[in-house]
Design a protein around this motif. Structure first.
Motif: not given
Lengths: 381, 381
Positions: A271, A273-275, A287, A289, A291, A325-327
Motif C-alpha cells: 500500500e 502510505v505517503l507521497i 518520494w 513510501y 508499507d 522507500a519503505g515504512p
C-alpha cells in the motif's frame, strides 16, 4: 499475475483483510517451472535451493514432483525431509558448516556435502565418514544481475587438492560445483565454467580419482524488468557445453534453481502510505513510501541490485520518476533512489501496488520485528 | 564487558547451551546510561528510541526510571504502554504513517506526532484531531558514522509551511525536530541544527504561531572501535548552542537516544565456523566465517558502516587481517572485506568471539528464518 492470485487478492480486499502487505505464491506456476526444468534437462537432477522460499507448501509440492533439495543448514534439511524428500535427495550445499551440524545431517541420512577447503573436508571426514563431497570453485560472474562475492569456492587448482585430501581421508571425492551468479542472463556463462570443471576432472583422473558429478548450481533468472532468455535456451547451451568439454563421457549433472523455480510465482501487494516532496525546489522528486521495504522482504533492492516490476491501478496514465522507500524509521530503508522509479503522476496515498516476481528471497529475508512490524504475511495457494 | 555478562556467558557455556550465537544485554548499563542522560541534560525529556532494542525488559526498566518513548509504529507504541509508560510519555515519531495507524495511536491516547509534509498533516488532522505535531527538517549529517539519507524531513522553509498548515487544520503546531545522523562524533553538529530550528521558531512567530519544543533527535554514539566523546561533552555543547540560538527563551527540549542508551550494554557471542583460504596465491587473505552475519543481527555492517570491536580468547597474540563473513548461503553475507579485520593468526575453528557494543539494532534486524536459521537469541539480564 495469474488469475488465481488476482482472485485471491480480490477476495482478501473484499473481506477487509488487506491491511498489511502480503506475498501470494501460485503453486501452479512452481509446478510448471519444475516441469520445464525437468523436461529441458532430462538427464540432470533438479536440487531446489530451499533458501529461495522454504514454505512447506512449496517443499511438499516439489517433493511430490520428484525434486531433490539443496539445503544451506540442517534446519533446511529437516524441512525438506519433513516435506517428504528422502535423505538421498537432499544435499548439504553450504560450504560453511559447524561440525556438529554435519553430524546431525549425517544422522538424518544425508551423504552429499559441499566443500571449498581442506579444513571443511576434515570436519566431514570426522562427522560424516564415507560421505560424498563436491568441491565448489570460484567463478567470476560477468553477466549476472546479482553477482556473487568470493565468499564461496576456491581456485580450481586448489579444488583438486581439496578433492585429493577428501579421498585420502576416506571420503568419496564426487564432483565439482560452480555458480555462475544469480540472475545470469548470458547463456554462455555455463560454457566457461564447464571448461574449468572438465579440467578438474582431468587433473583428478591423473591422480587416480574418478569424479562423477558436476553441480551446475543456480543462476537461472526470473523475469523482473528486463526480458530474460527462456529455460529452453539455457538447457540447449548447457547441453552443448557439456558435449564440448566432456565429449562422450558426460558426467552426472545437478542444477540448483531457486529464483528460477519460485521467483515468477509470487506477487507482493503493498500500500502507498505517503507521497510527498522534500522542498519546493525545481526538479525535486516526489518520494513514495510503501508499507514494505528493505526490512520487510525487499532486501534484494540492496544497492538497487534487483529492480522489480511494479504495477499500479493507474497504469497507462502519465508517469514520472519517484524515489521509492519503505515504512521504517531507518534511513537506509530506501529501495530506488539512485535510479528513481517511474510511477503514475496520479498515484494516491492508499493505492495498492503489485510487485512482480517476488516469490524468491523475500519472505525469509524479512526481519523478525524491526520497528515492531510483523514479518511479511505469505499465502501459498 | 561487564562481570555480569561474563558470568552469564560462562554459565551458559558450562551448561552446554552455547550452540548458537546470542546477544546478552546488561540492564545495569542501560540504567546507568539513562541516568547519565537525565543528569547531563536535566531540562530535557528523554524519549528512548524503541526501535534500537524493544525488548520488554529494556522498556520496563526505562519506564520505571521515568523515560518517555519515541515509537516508529503503533506496535512499538503498544509495547511502550504495556511496559508501563503512560500515553503522554509516548510520541509517534515516524513521519510515515498509515491513517488507520494514526487513529489507533490516537485511540491509545497518544497526542504527539512527527510530520514532514502537508499530506501527513492532513491525515493527522482527520485521524487525531487537536494533536500536537512537530516538523522534521532535513539536515546533512557530516561527522556521523551512519549518515542518514534524505528519507525523513523537509527543507526548513517547507517546515514553516507544514506547521502553518497544521495550525490551520486545528492541530497544535508544537515544534521542530532534526537528527544529526547516527553515531555522530562531532559535538558541534547540534549547534548548526539548532540555528536552523531557531530560525523556524522566528518564522512561525511572525505568522502568529508560537512553537514550544525542539526535538533534538538521537545520534548520541556508542563506542565501537573509535573513542567517542562523553555524554557530558555533548550535554555541554547542546546547552551552549541552545543559549546561543534561543537566548533566554530556551524551548522545551527532547532527545531520542537509541544506540546511546543500549548499544554499549550488549555483547554478542559468536563461534568461528570455518577459517580458510581461496587459493595458495601470495598475499591471499584468510576468510573467517562466523555463525552470525548480516542476516542474523549484524545488518549494520552493511557497506561496512559500523565496525564493531571483536575480541577473541587469543587476544594479545599476533594478528593479521582477515575477511569476515557470516554463515548463510548468501554471497552478500560478508561483514568486512573492503577493510579486512585484524584477528589473531592463532585463531581456530570453534573459538568463541565477543562482539562489543551490540545492544542496539541487532536483535530485531535479524531475519525471521533466512537459510532456516532461527532469529538471534537474546538475554536481558
Amino acid at each position: 499475475m495469474t488469475q488465481r492470485i488476482h482472485d485471491f487478492l480480490l477476495r482478501r480486499r473484499e473481506e477487509g483483510r488487506d491491511t498489511e502487505p502480503c506475498l501470494v505464491v501460485d503453486l501452479d506456476v512452481v509446478r510448471e517451472n519444475y516441469q520445464t526444468f525437468a523436461k529441458t534437462l532430462p538427464d540432470t537432477r533438479v536440487f531446489y535451493a530451499v533458501k529461495a522460499n522454504p514454505a512447506p507448501e512449496v517443499l511438499r509440492l516439489l517433493a511430490s514432483l520428484g525434486s531433490c533439495f539443496d539445503t544451506a543448514t540442517v534446519q533446511e534439511a529437516e524441512m525438506a525431509l519433513a516435506a517428504g524428500a528422502t535423505p538421498d535427495r537432499v544435499s548439504f550445499g553450504n560450504t560453511i558448516k559447524k561440525e556438529r551440524d554435519i553430524a546431525r545431517a549425517y544422522a538424518l541420512g544425508i551423504r552429499l556435502f559441499a566443500v571449498d577447503c581442506k579444513e571443511e573436508v576434515e570436519k566431514i571426514a570426522r562427522a560424516a565418514p564415507g560421505a560424498k563431497v563436491f568441491a565448489r570453485i570460484l567463478y567470476d560472474c560477468a553477466g549476472a544481475e546479482w553477482p556473487l562475492s568470493r565468499k564461496f569456492g576456491c581456485a580450481p587448482e586448489m579444488a583438486v587438492e581439496v578433492l585429493d585430501h577428501a579421498q585420502r581421508l576416506g571420503l568419496e571425492a564426487y564432483g565439482v560445483s560452480f555458480h555462475v551468479g544469480s540472475q545470469q542472463r548470458n547463456v554462455k556463462a555455463w560454457d566457461r565454467a564447464l571448461a574449468s570443471a572438465a579440467a578438474i576432472f582431468r587433473d583428478c583422473a591423473e591422480r587416480g580419482i574418478s569424479l562423477k558429478m558436476v553441480n551446475m548450481g543456480g543462476g537461472f533468472p526470473t523475469k523482473y524488468l528486463k526480458d530474460v532468455p527462456t529455460v529452453r535456451s539455457y538447457g540447449m547451451a548447457i547441453f552443448r557445453a557439456l558435449r564440448k568439454h566432456f565429449g562422450n563421457r558426460i558426467p552426472e549433472t545437478i542444477i540448483e534453481p531457486g529464483r528460477g523455480m519460485v521467483g515468477n510465482a509470487g506477487i507482493i501487494e503493498t500500500e502507498v502510505v505517503l507521497i510527498s516532496k522534500k522542498s519546493q525546489k525545481e526538479g525535486e522528486l516526489r518520494w513514495v513510501y510503501l508499507d514494505i521495504g528493505k526490512f520487510g522482504g525487499l532486501a534484494e533492492t540492496m544497492d538497487e541490485s534487483i529492480r522489480y516490476q511494479i504495477r499500479s491501478p493507474r497504469d497507462g496514465a502519465d508517469v514520472e520518476p519517484v524515489v521509492l522507500a519503505g515504512p521504517t524509521c531507518d534511513s537506509a530503508d530506501v529501495m530506488y533512489e539512485k535510479s528513481p522509479y517511474p510511477l503514475p503522476v496520479s498515484l494516491e496515498i492508499g493505492d495498492k501496488l503489485l510487485i512482480d516476481g517476488t516469490g524468491a528471497y523475500t519472505s525469509t529475508y524479512s526481519s523478525v520485528a524491526f520497528n515492531g512490524l510483523p514479518p511479511l504475511k505469505t499465502y501459498h495457494i
